[in-house]
Design an enzyme around this catalytic site. Structure first.
Site, PDB file in Angstrom:
ATOM      1  N   GLY A 132       5.183   0.930   4.645  1.00 51.19           N
ATOM      2  CA  GLY A 132       4.241   0.436   3.649  1.00 51.19           C
ATOM      3  C   GLY A 132       4.238  -1.077   3.684  1.00 51.19           C
ATOM      4  O   GLY A 132       5.308  -1.693   3.714  1.00 51.19           O
ATOM      5  N   GLY A 137       0.827  -1.187   0.000  1.00 54.64           N
ATOM      6  CA  GLY A 137       0.000   0.000   0.000  1.00 54.64           C
ATOM      7  C   GLY A 137       0.868   1.246   0.000  1.00 54.64           C
ATOM      8  O   GLY A 137       2.086   1.183   0.083  1.00 54.64           O
ATOM      9  N   GLU A 188       1.956   5.367  -1.351  1.00 53.97           N
ATOM     10  CA  GLU A 188       2.300   6.096  -2.568  1.00 53.97           C
ATOM     11  C   GLU A 188       3.759   5.824  -2.959  1.00 53.97           C
ATOM     12  O   GLU A 188       4.252   4.732  -2.767  1.00 53.97           O
ATOM     13  CB  GLU A 188       2.025   7.590  -2.352  1.00 53.97           C
ATOM     14  CG  GLU A 188       0.557   7.925  -2.137  1.00 53.97           C
ATOM     15  CD  GLU A 188      -0.305   7.765  -3.389  1.00 53.97           C
ATOM     16  OE1 GLU A 188       0.253   7.643  -4.502  1.00 53.97           O
ATOM     17  OE2 GLU A 188      -1.542   7.762  -3.262  1.00 53.97           O
ATOM     18  N   CYS A 200       5.486   9.777  -0.315  1.00 56.18           N
ATOM     19  CA  CYS A 200       4.278   9.244   0.316  1.00 56.18           C
ATOM     20  C   CYS A 200       3.046  10.091   0.020  1.00 56.18           C
ATOM     21  O   CYS A 200       2.034   9.994   0.720  1.00 56.18           O
ATOM     22  CB  CYS A 200       4.470   9.097   1.828  1.00 56.18           C
ATOM     23  SG  CYS A 200       5.869   8.041   2.277  1.00 56.18           S
ATOM     24  N   PHE A 219       9.306  -1.170   6.809  1.00 56.27           N
ATOM     25  CA  PHE A 219       9.638   0.206   7.188  1.00 56.27           C
ATOM     26  C   PHE A 219      11.006   0.595   6.631  1.00 56.27           C
ATOM     27  O   PHE A 219      11.859  -0.258   6.367  1.00 56.27           O
ATOM     28  CB  PHE A 219       9.631   0.370   8.715  1.00 56.27           C
ATOM     29  CG  PHE A 219      10.602  -0.521   9.447  1.00 56.27           C
ATOM     30  CD1 PHE A 219      11.904  -0.119   9.704  1.00 56.27           C
ATOM     31  CD2 PHE A 219      10.200  -1.777   9.898  1.00 56.27           C
ATOM     32  CE1 PHE A 219      12.791  -0.932  10.379  1.00 56.27           C
ATOM     33  CE2 PHE A 219      11.080  -2.608  10.585  1.00 56.27           C
ATOM     34  CZ  PHE A 219      12.378  -2.183  10.830  1.00 56.27           C
TER      35      PHE A 219
END
Length: 236
Positions: free
Chosen positions: A157, A89, A91, A186, A169
């Protein structure tokens, strides 16, 4: 070539769950990605323990599965930047040497079946790590990650499939942050990216690595063990 470095675990951290700790050096992004995918399949088949990989990557950009490509400020077809769209997940983000990346491959059925809990636990690992240098890591409501004095120093993410985790992380320790200027990190436009070096000059990844491992063991209640074989051999 993948460089493997050992950071000795002096003794297991008390816990009723075993987690194998792979301390790795500079690993190409695609290699670590494939390792994670293979480990997930092993765990789904019940063939491996929980795993934590700690490593660094050469410069690379990654996009989450639903990430907006307009957050990239360069043309990936015309410039020499490595870019991967992956299944986590979130950006777009940037990895580079000097950033310590943690990839836990855990079976959350042995912990809690709650993704929000898991994200907060990963943040807590970073927050406890920062406290060892007298730094106060904070959360921002509605966002995922860890900040110091308004600077985002850790991005998170994840991907979870049948309650098996991958990705994780990334903590900026002594990174060259220039690569972040080519993206909207992000998807957050109003909060700058920072690194621990700004607050603790001279700090490096090898100082932070064992502290992250200890914090991870304490937060998740696991006992860390050294691997019997290296990952490449395990996943053949």
């Amino acid at each position: 070539m993948v460089r493997r470095e050992i950071c000795d675990v002096q003794r297991p951290i008390p816990g009723d769950r075993i987690c194998t700790l792979y301390n790795l050096g500079l690993v190409p992004y695609e290699t670590a990605w494939r390792w994670q995918q293979s480990l997930v399949q092993h765990k789904k088949a019940g063939l491996s323990s929980d795993v934590l990989m700690l490593l660094e990557h050469p410069p690379v950009y990654t996009l989450g599965q639903g990430a907006d490509p307009s957050l990239i400020k360069f043309d990936p077809d015309q410039e020499g930047h490595s870019l991967y769209r992956i299944e986590r997940g979130g950006e777009v983000t940037y990895h580079c040497p000097g950033q310590l990346v943690g990839y836990p491959v855990l079976d959350l059925k042995r912990f809690q079946l709650d993704l929000h809990w898991y994200l907060r636990q990963l943040e807590e690992v970073v927050i406890q790590t920062l406290s060892q240098w007298g730094l106060v890591g904070t959360r921002v409501a509605g966002l995922t990650g860890v900040w110091i004095d308004g600077y985002k120093v850790a991005a998170i993410g994840i991907k979870v499939s049948r309650w098996i985790t991958m990705h994780g992380f990334a903590l900026n320790v002594c990174s060259d942050l220039a690569g972040f200027q080519r993206i909207v990190p992000c998807g957050i436009v109003d909060k700058p990216v920072g690194s621990l070096h700004q607050f603790c000059p001279g700090i490096d990844v090898e100082q932070v690595r064992p502290v992250v491992a200890t914090a991870f063991a304490q937060v998740f209640g696991v006992s860390l063990q050294e691997p019997m074989v290296d990952l490449a051999t395990l996943l053949r």
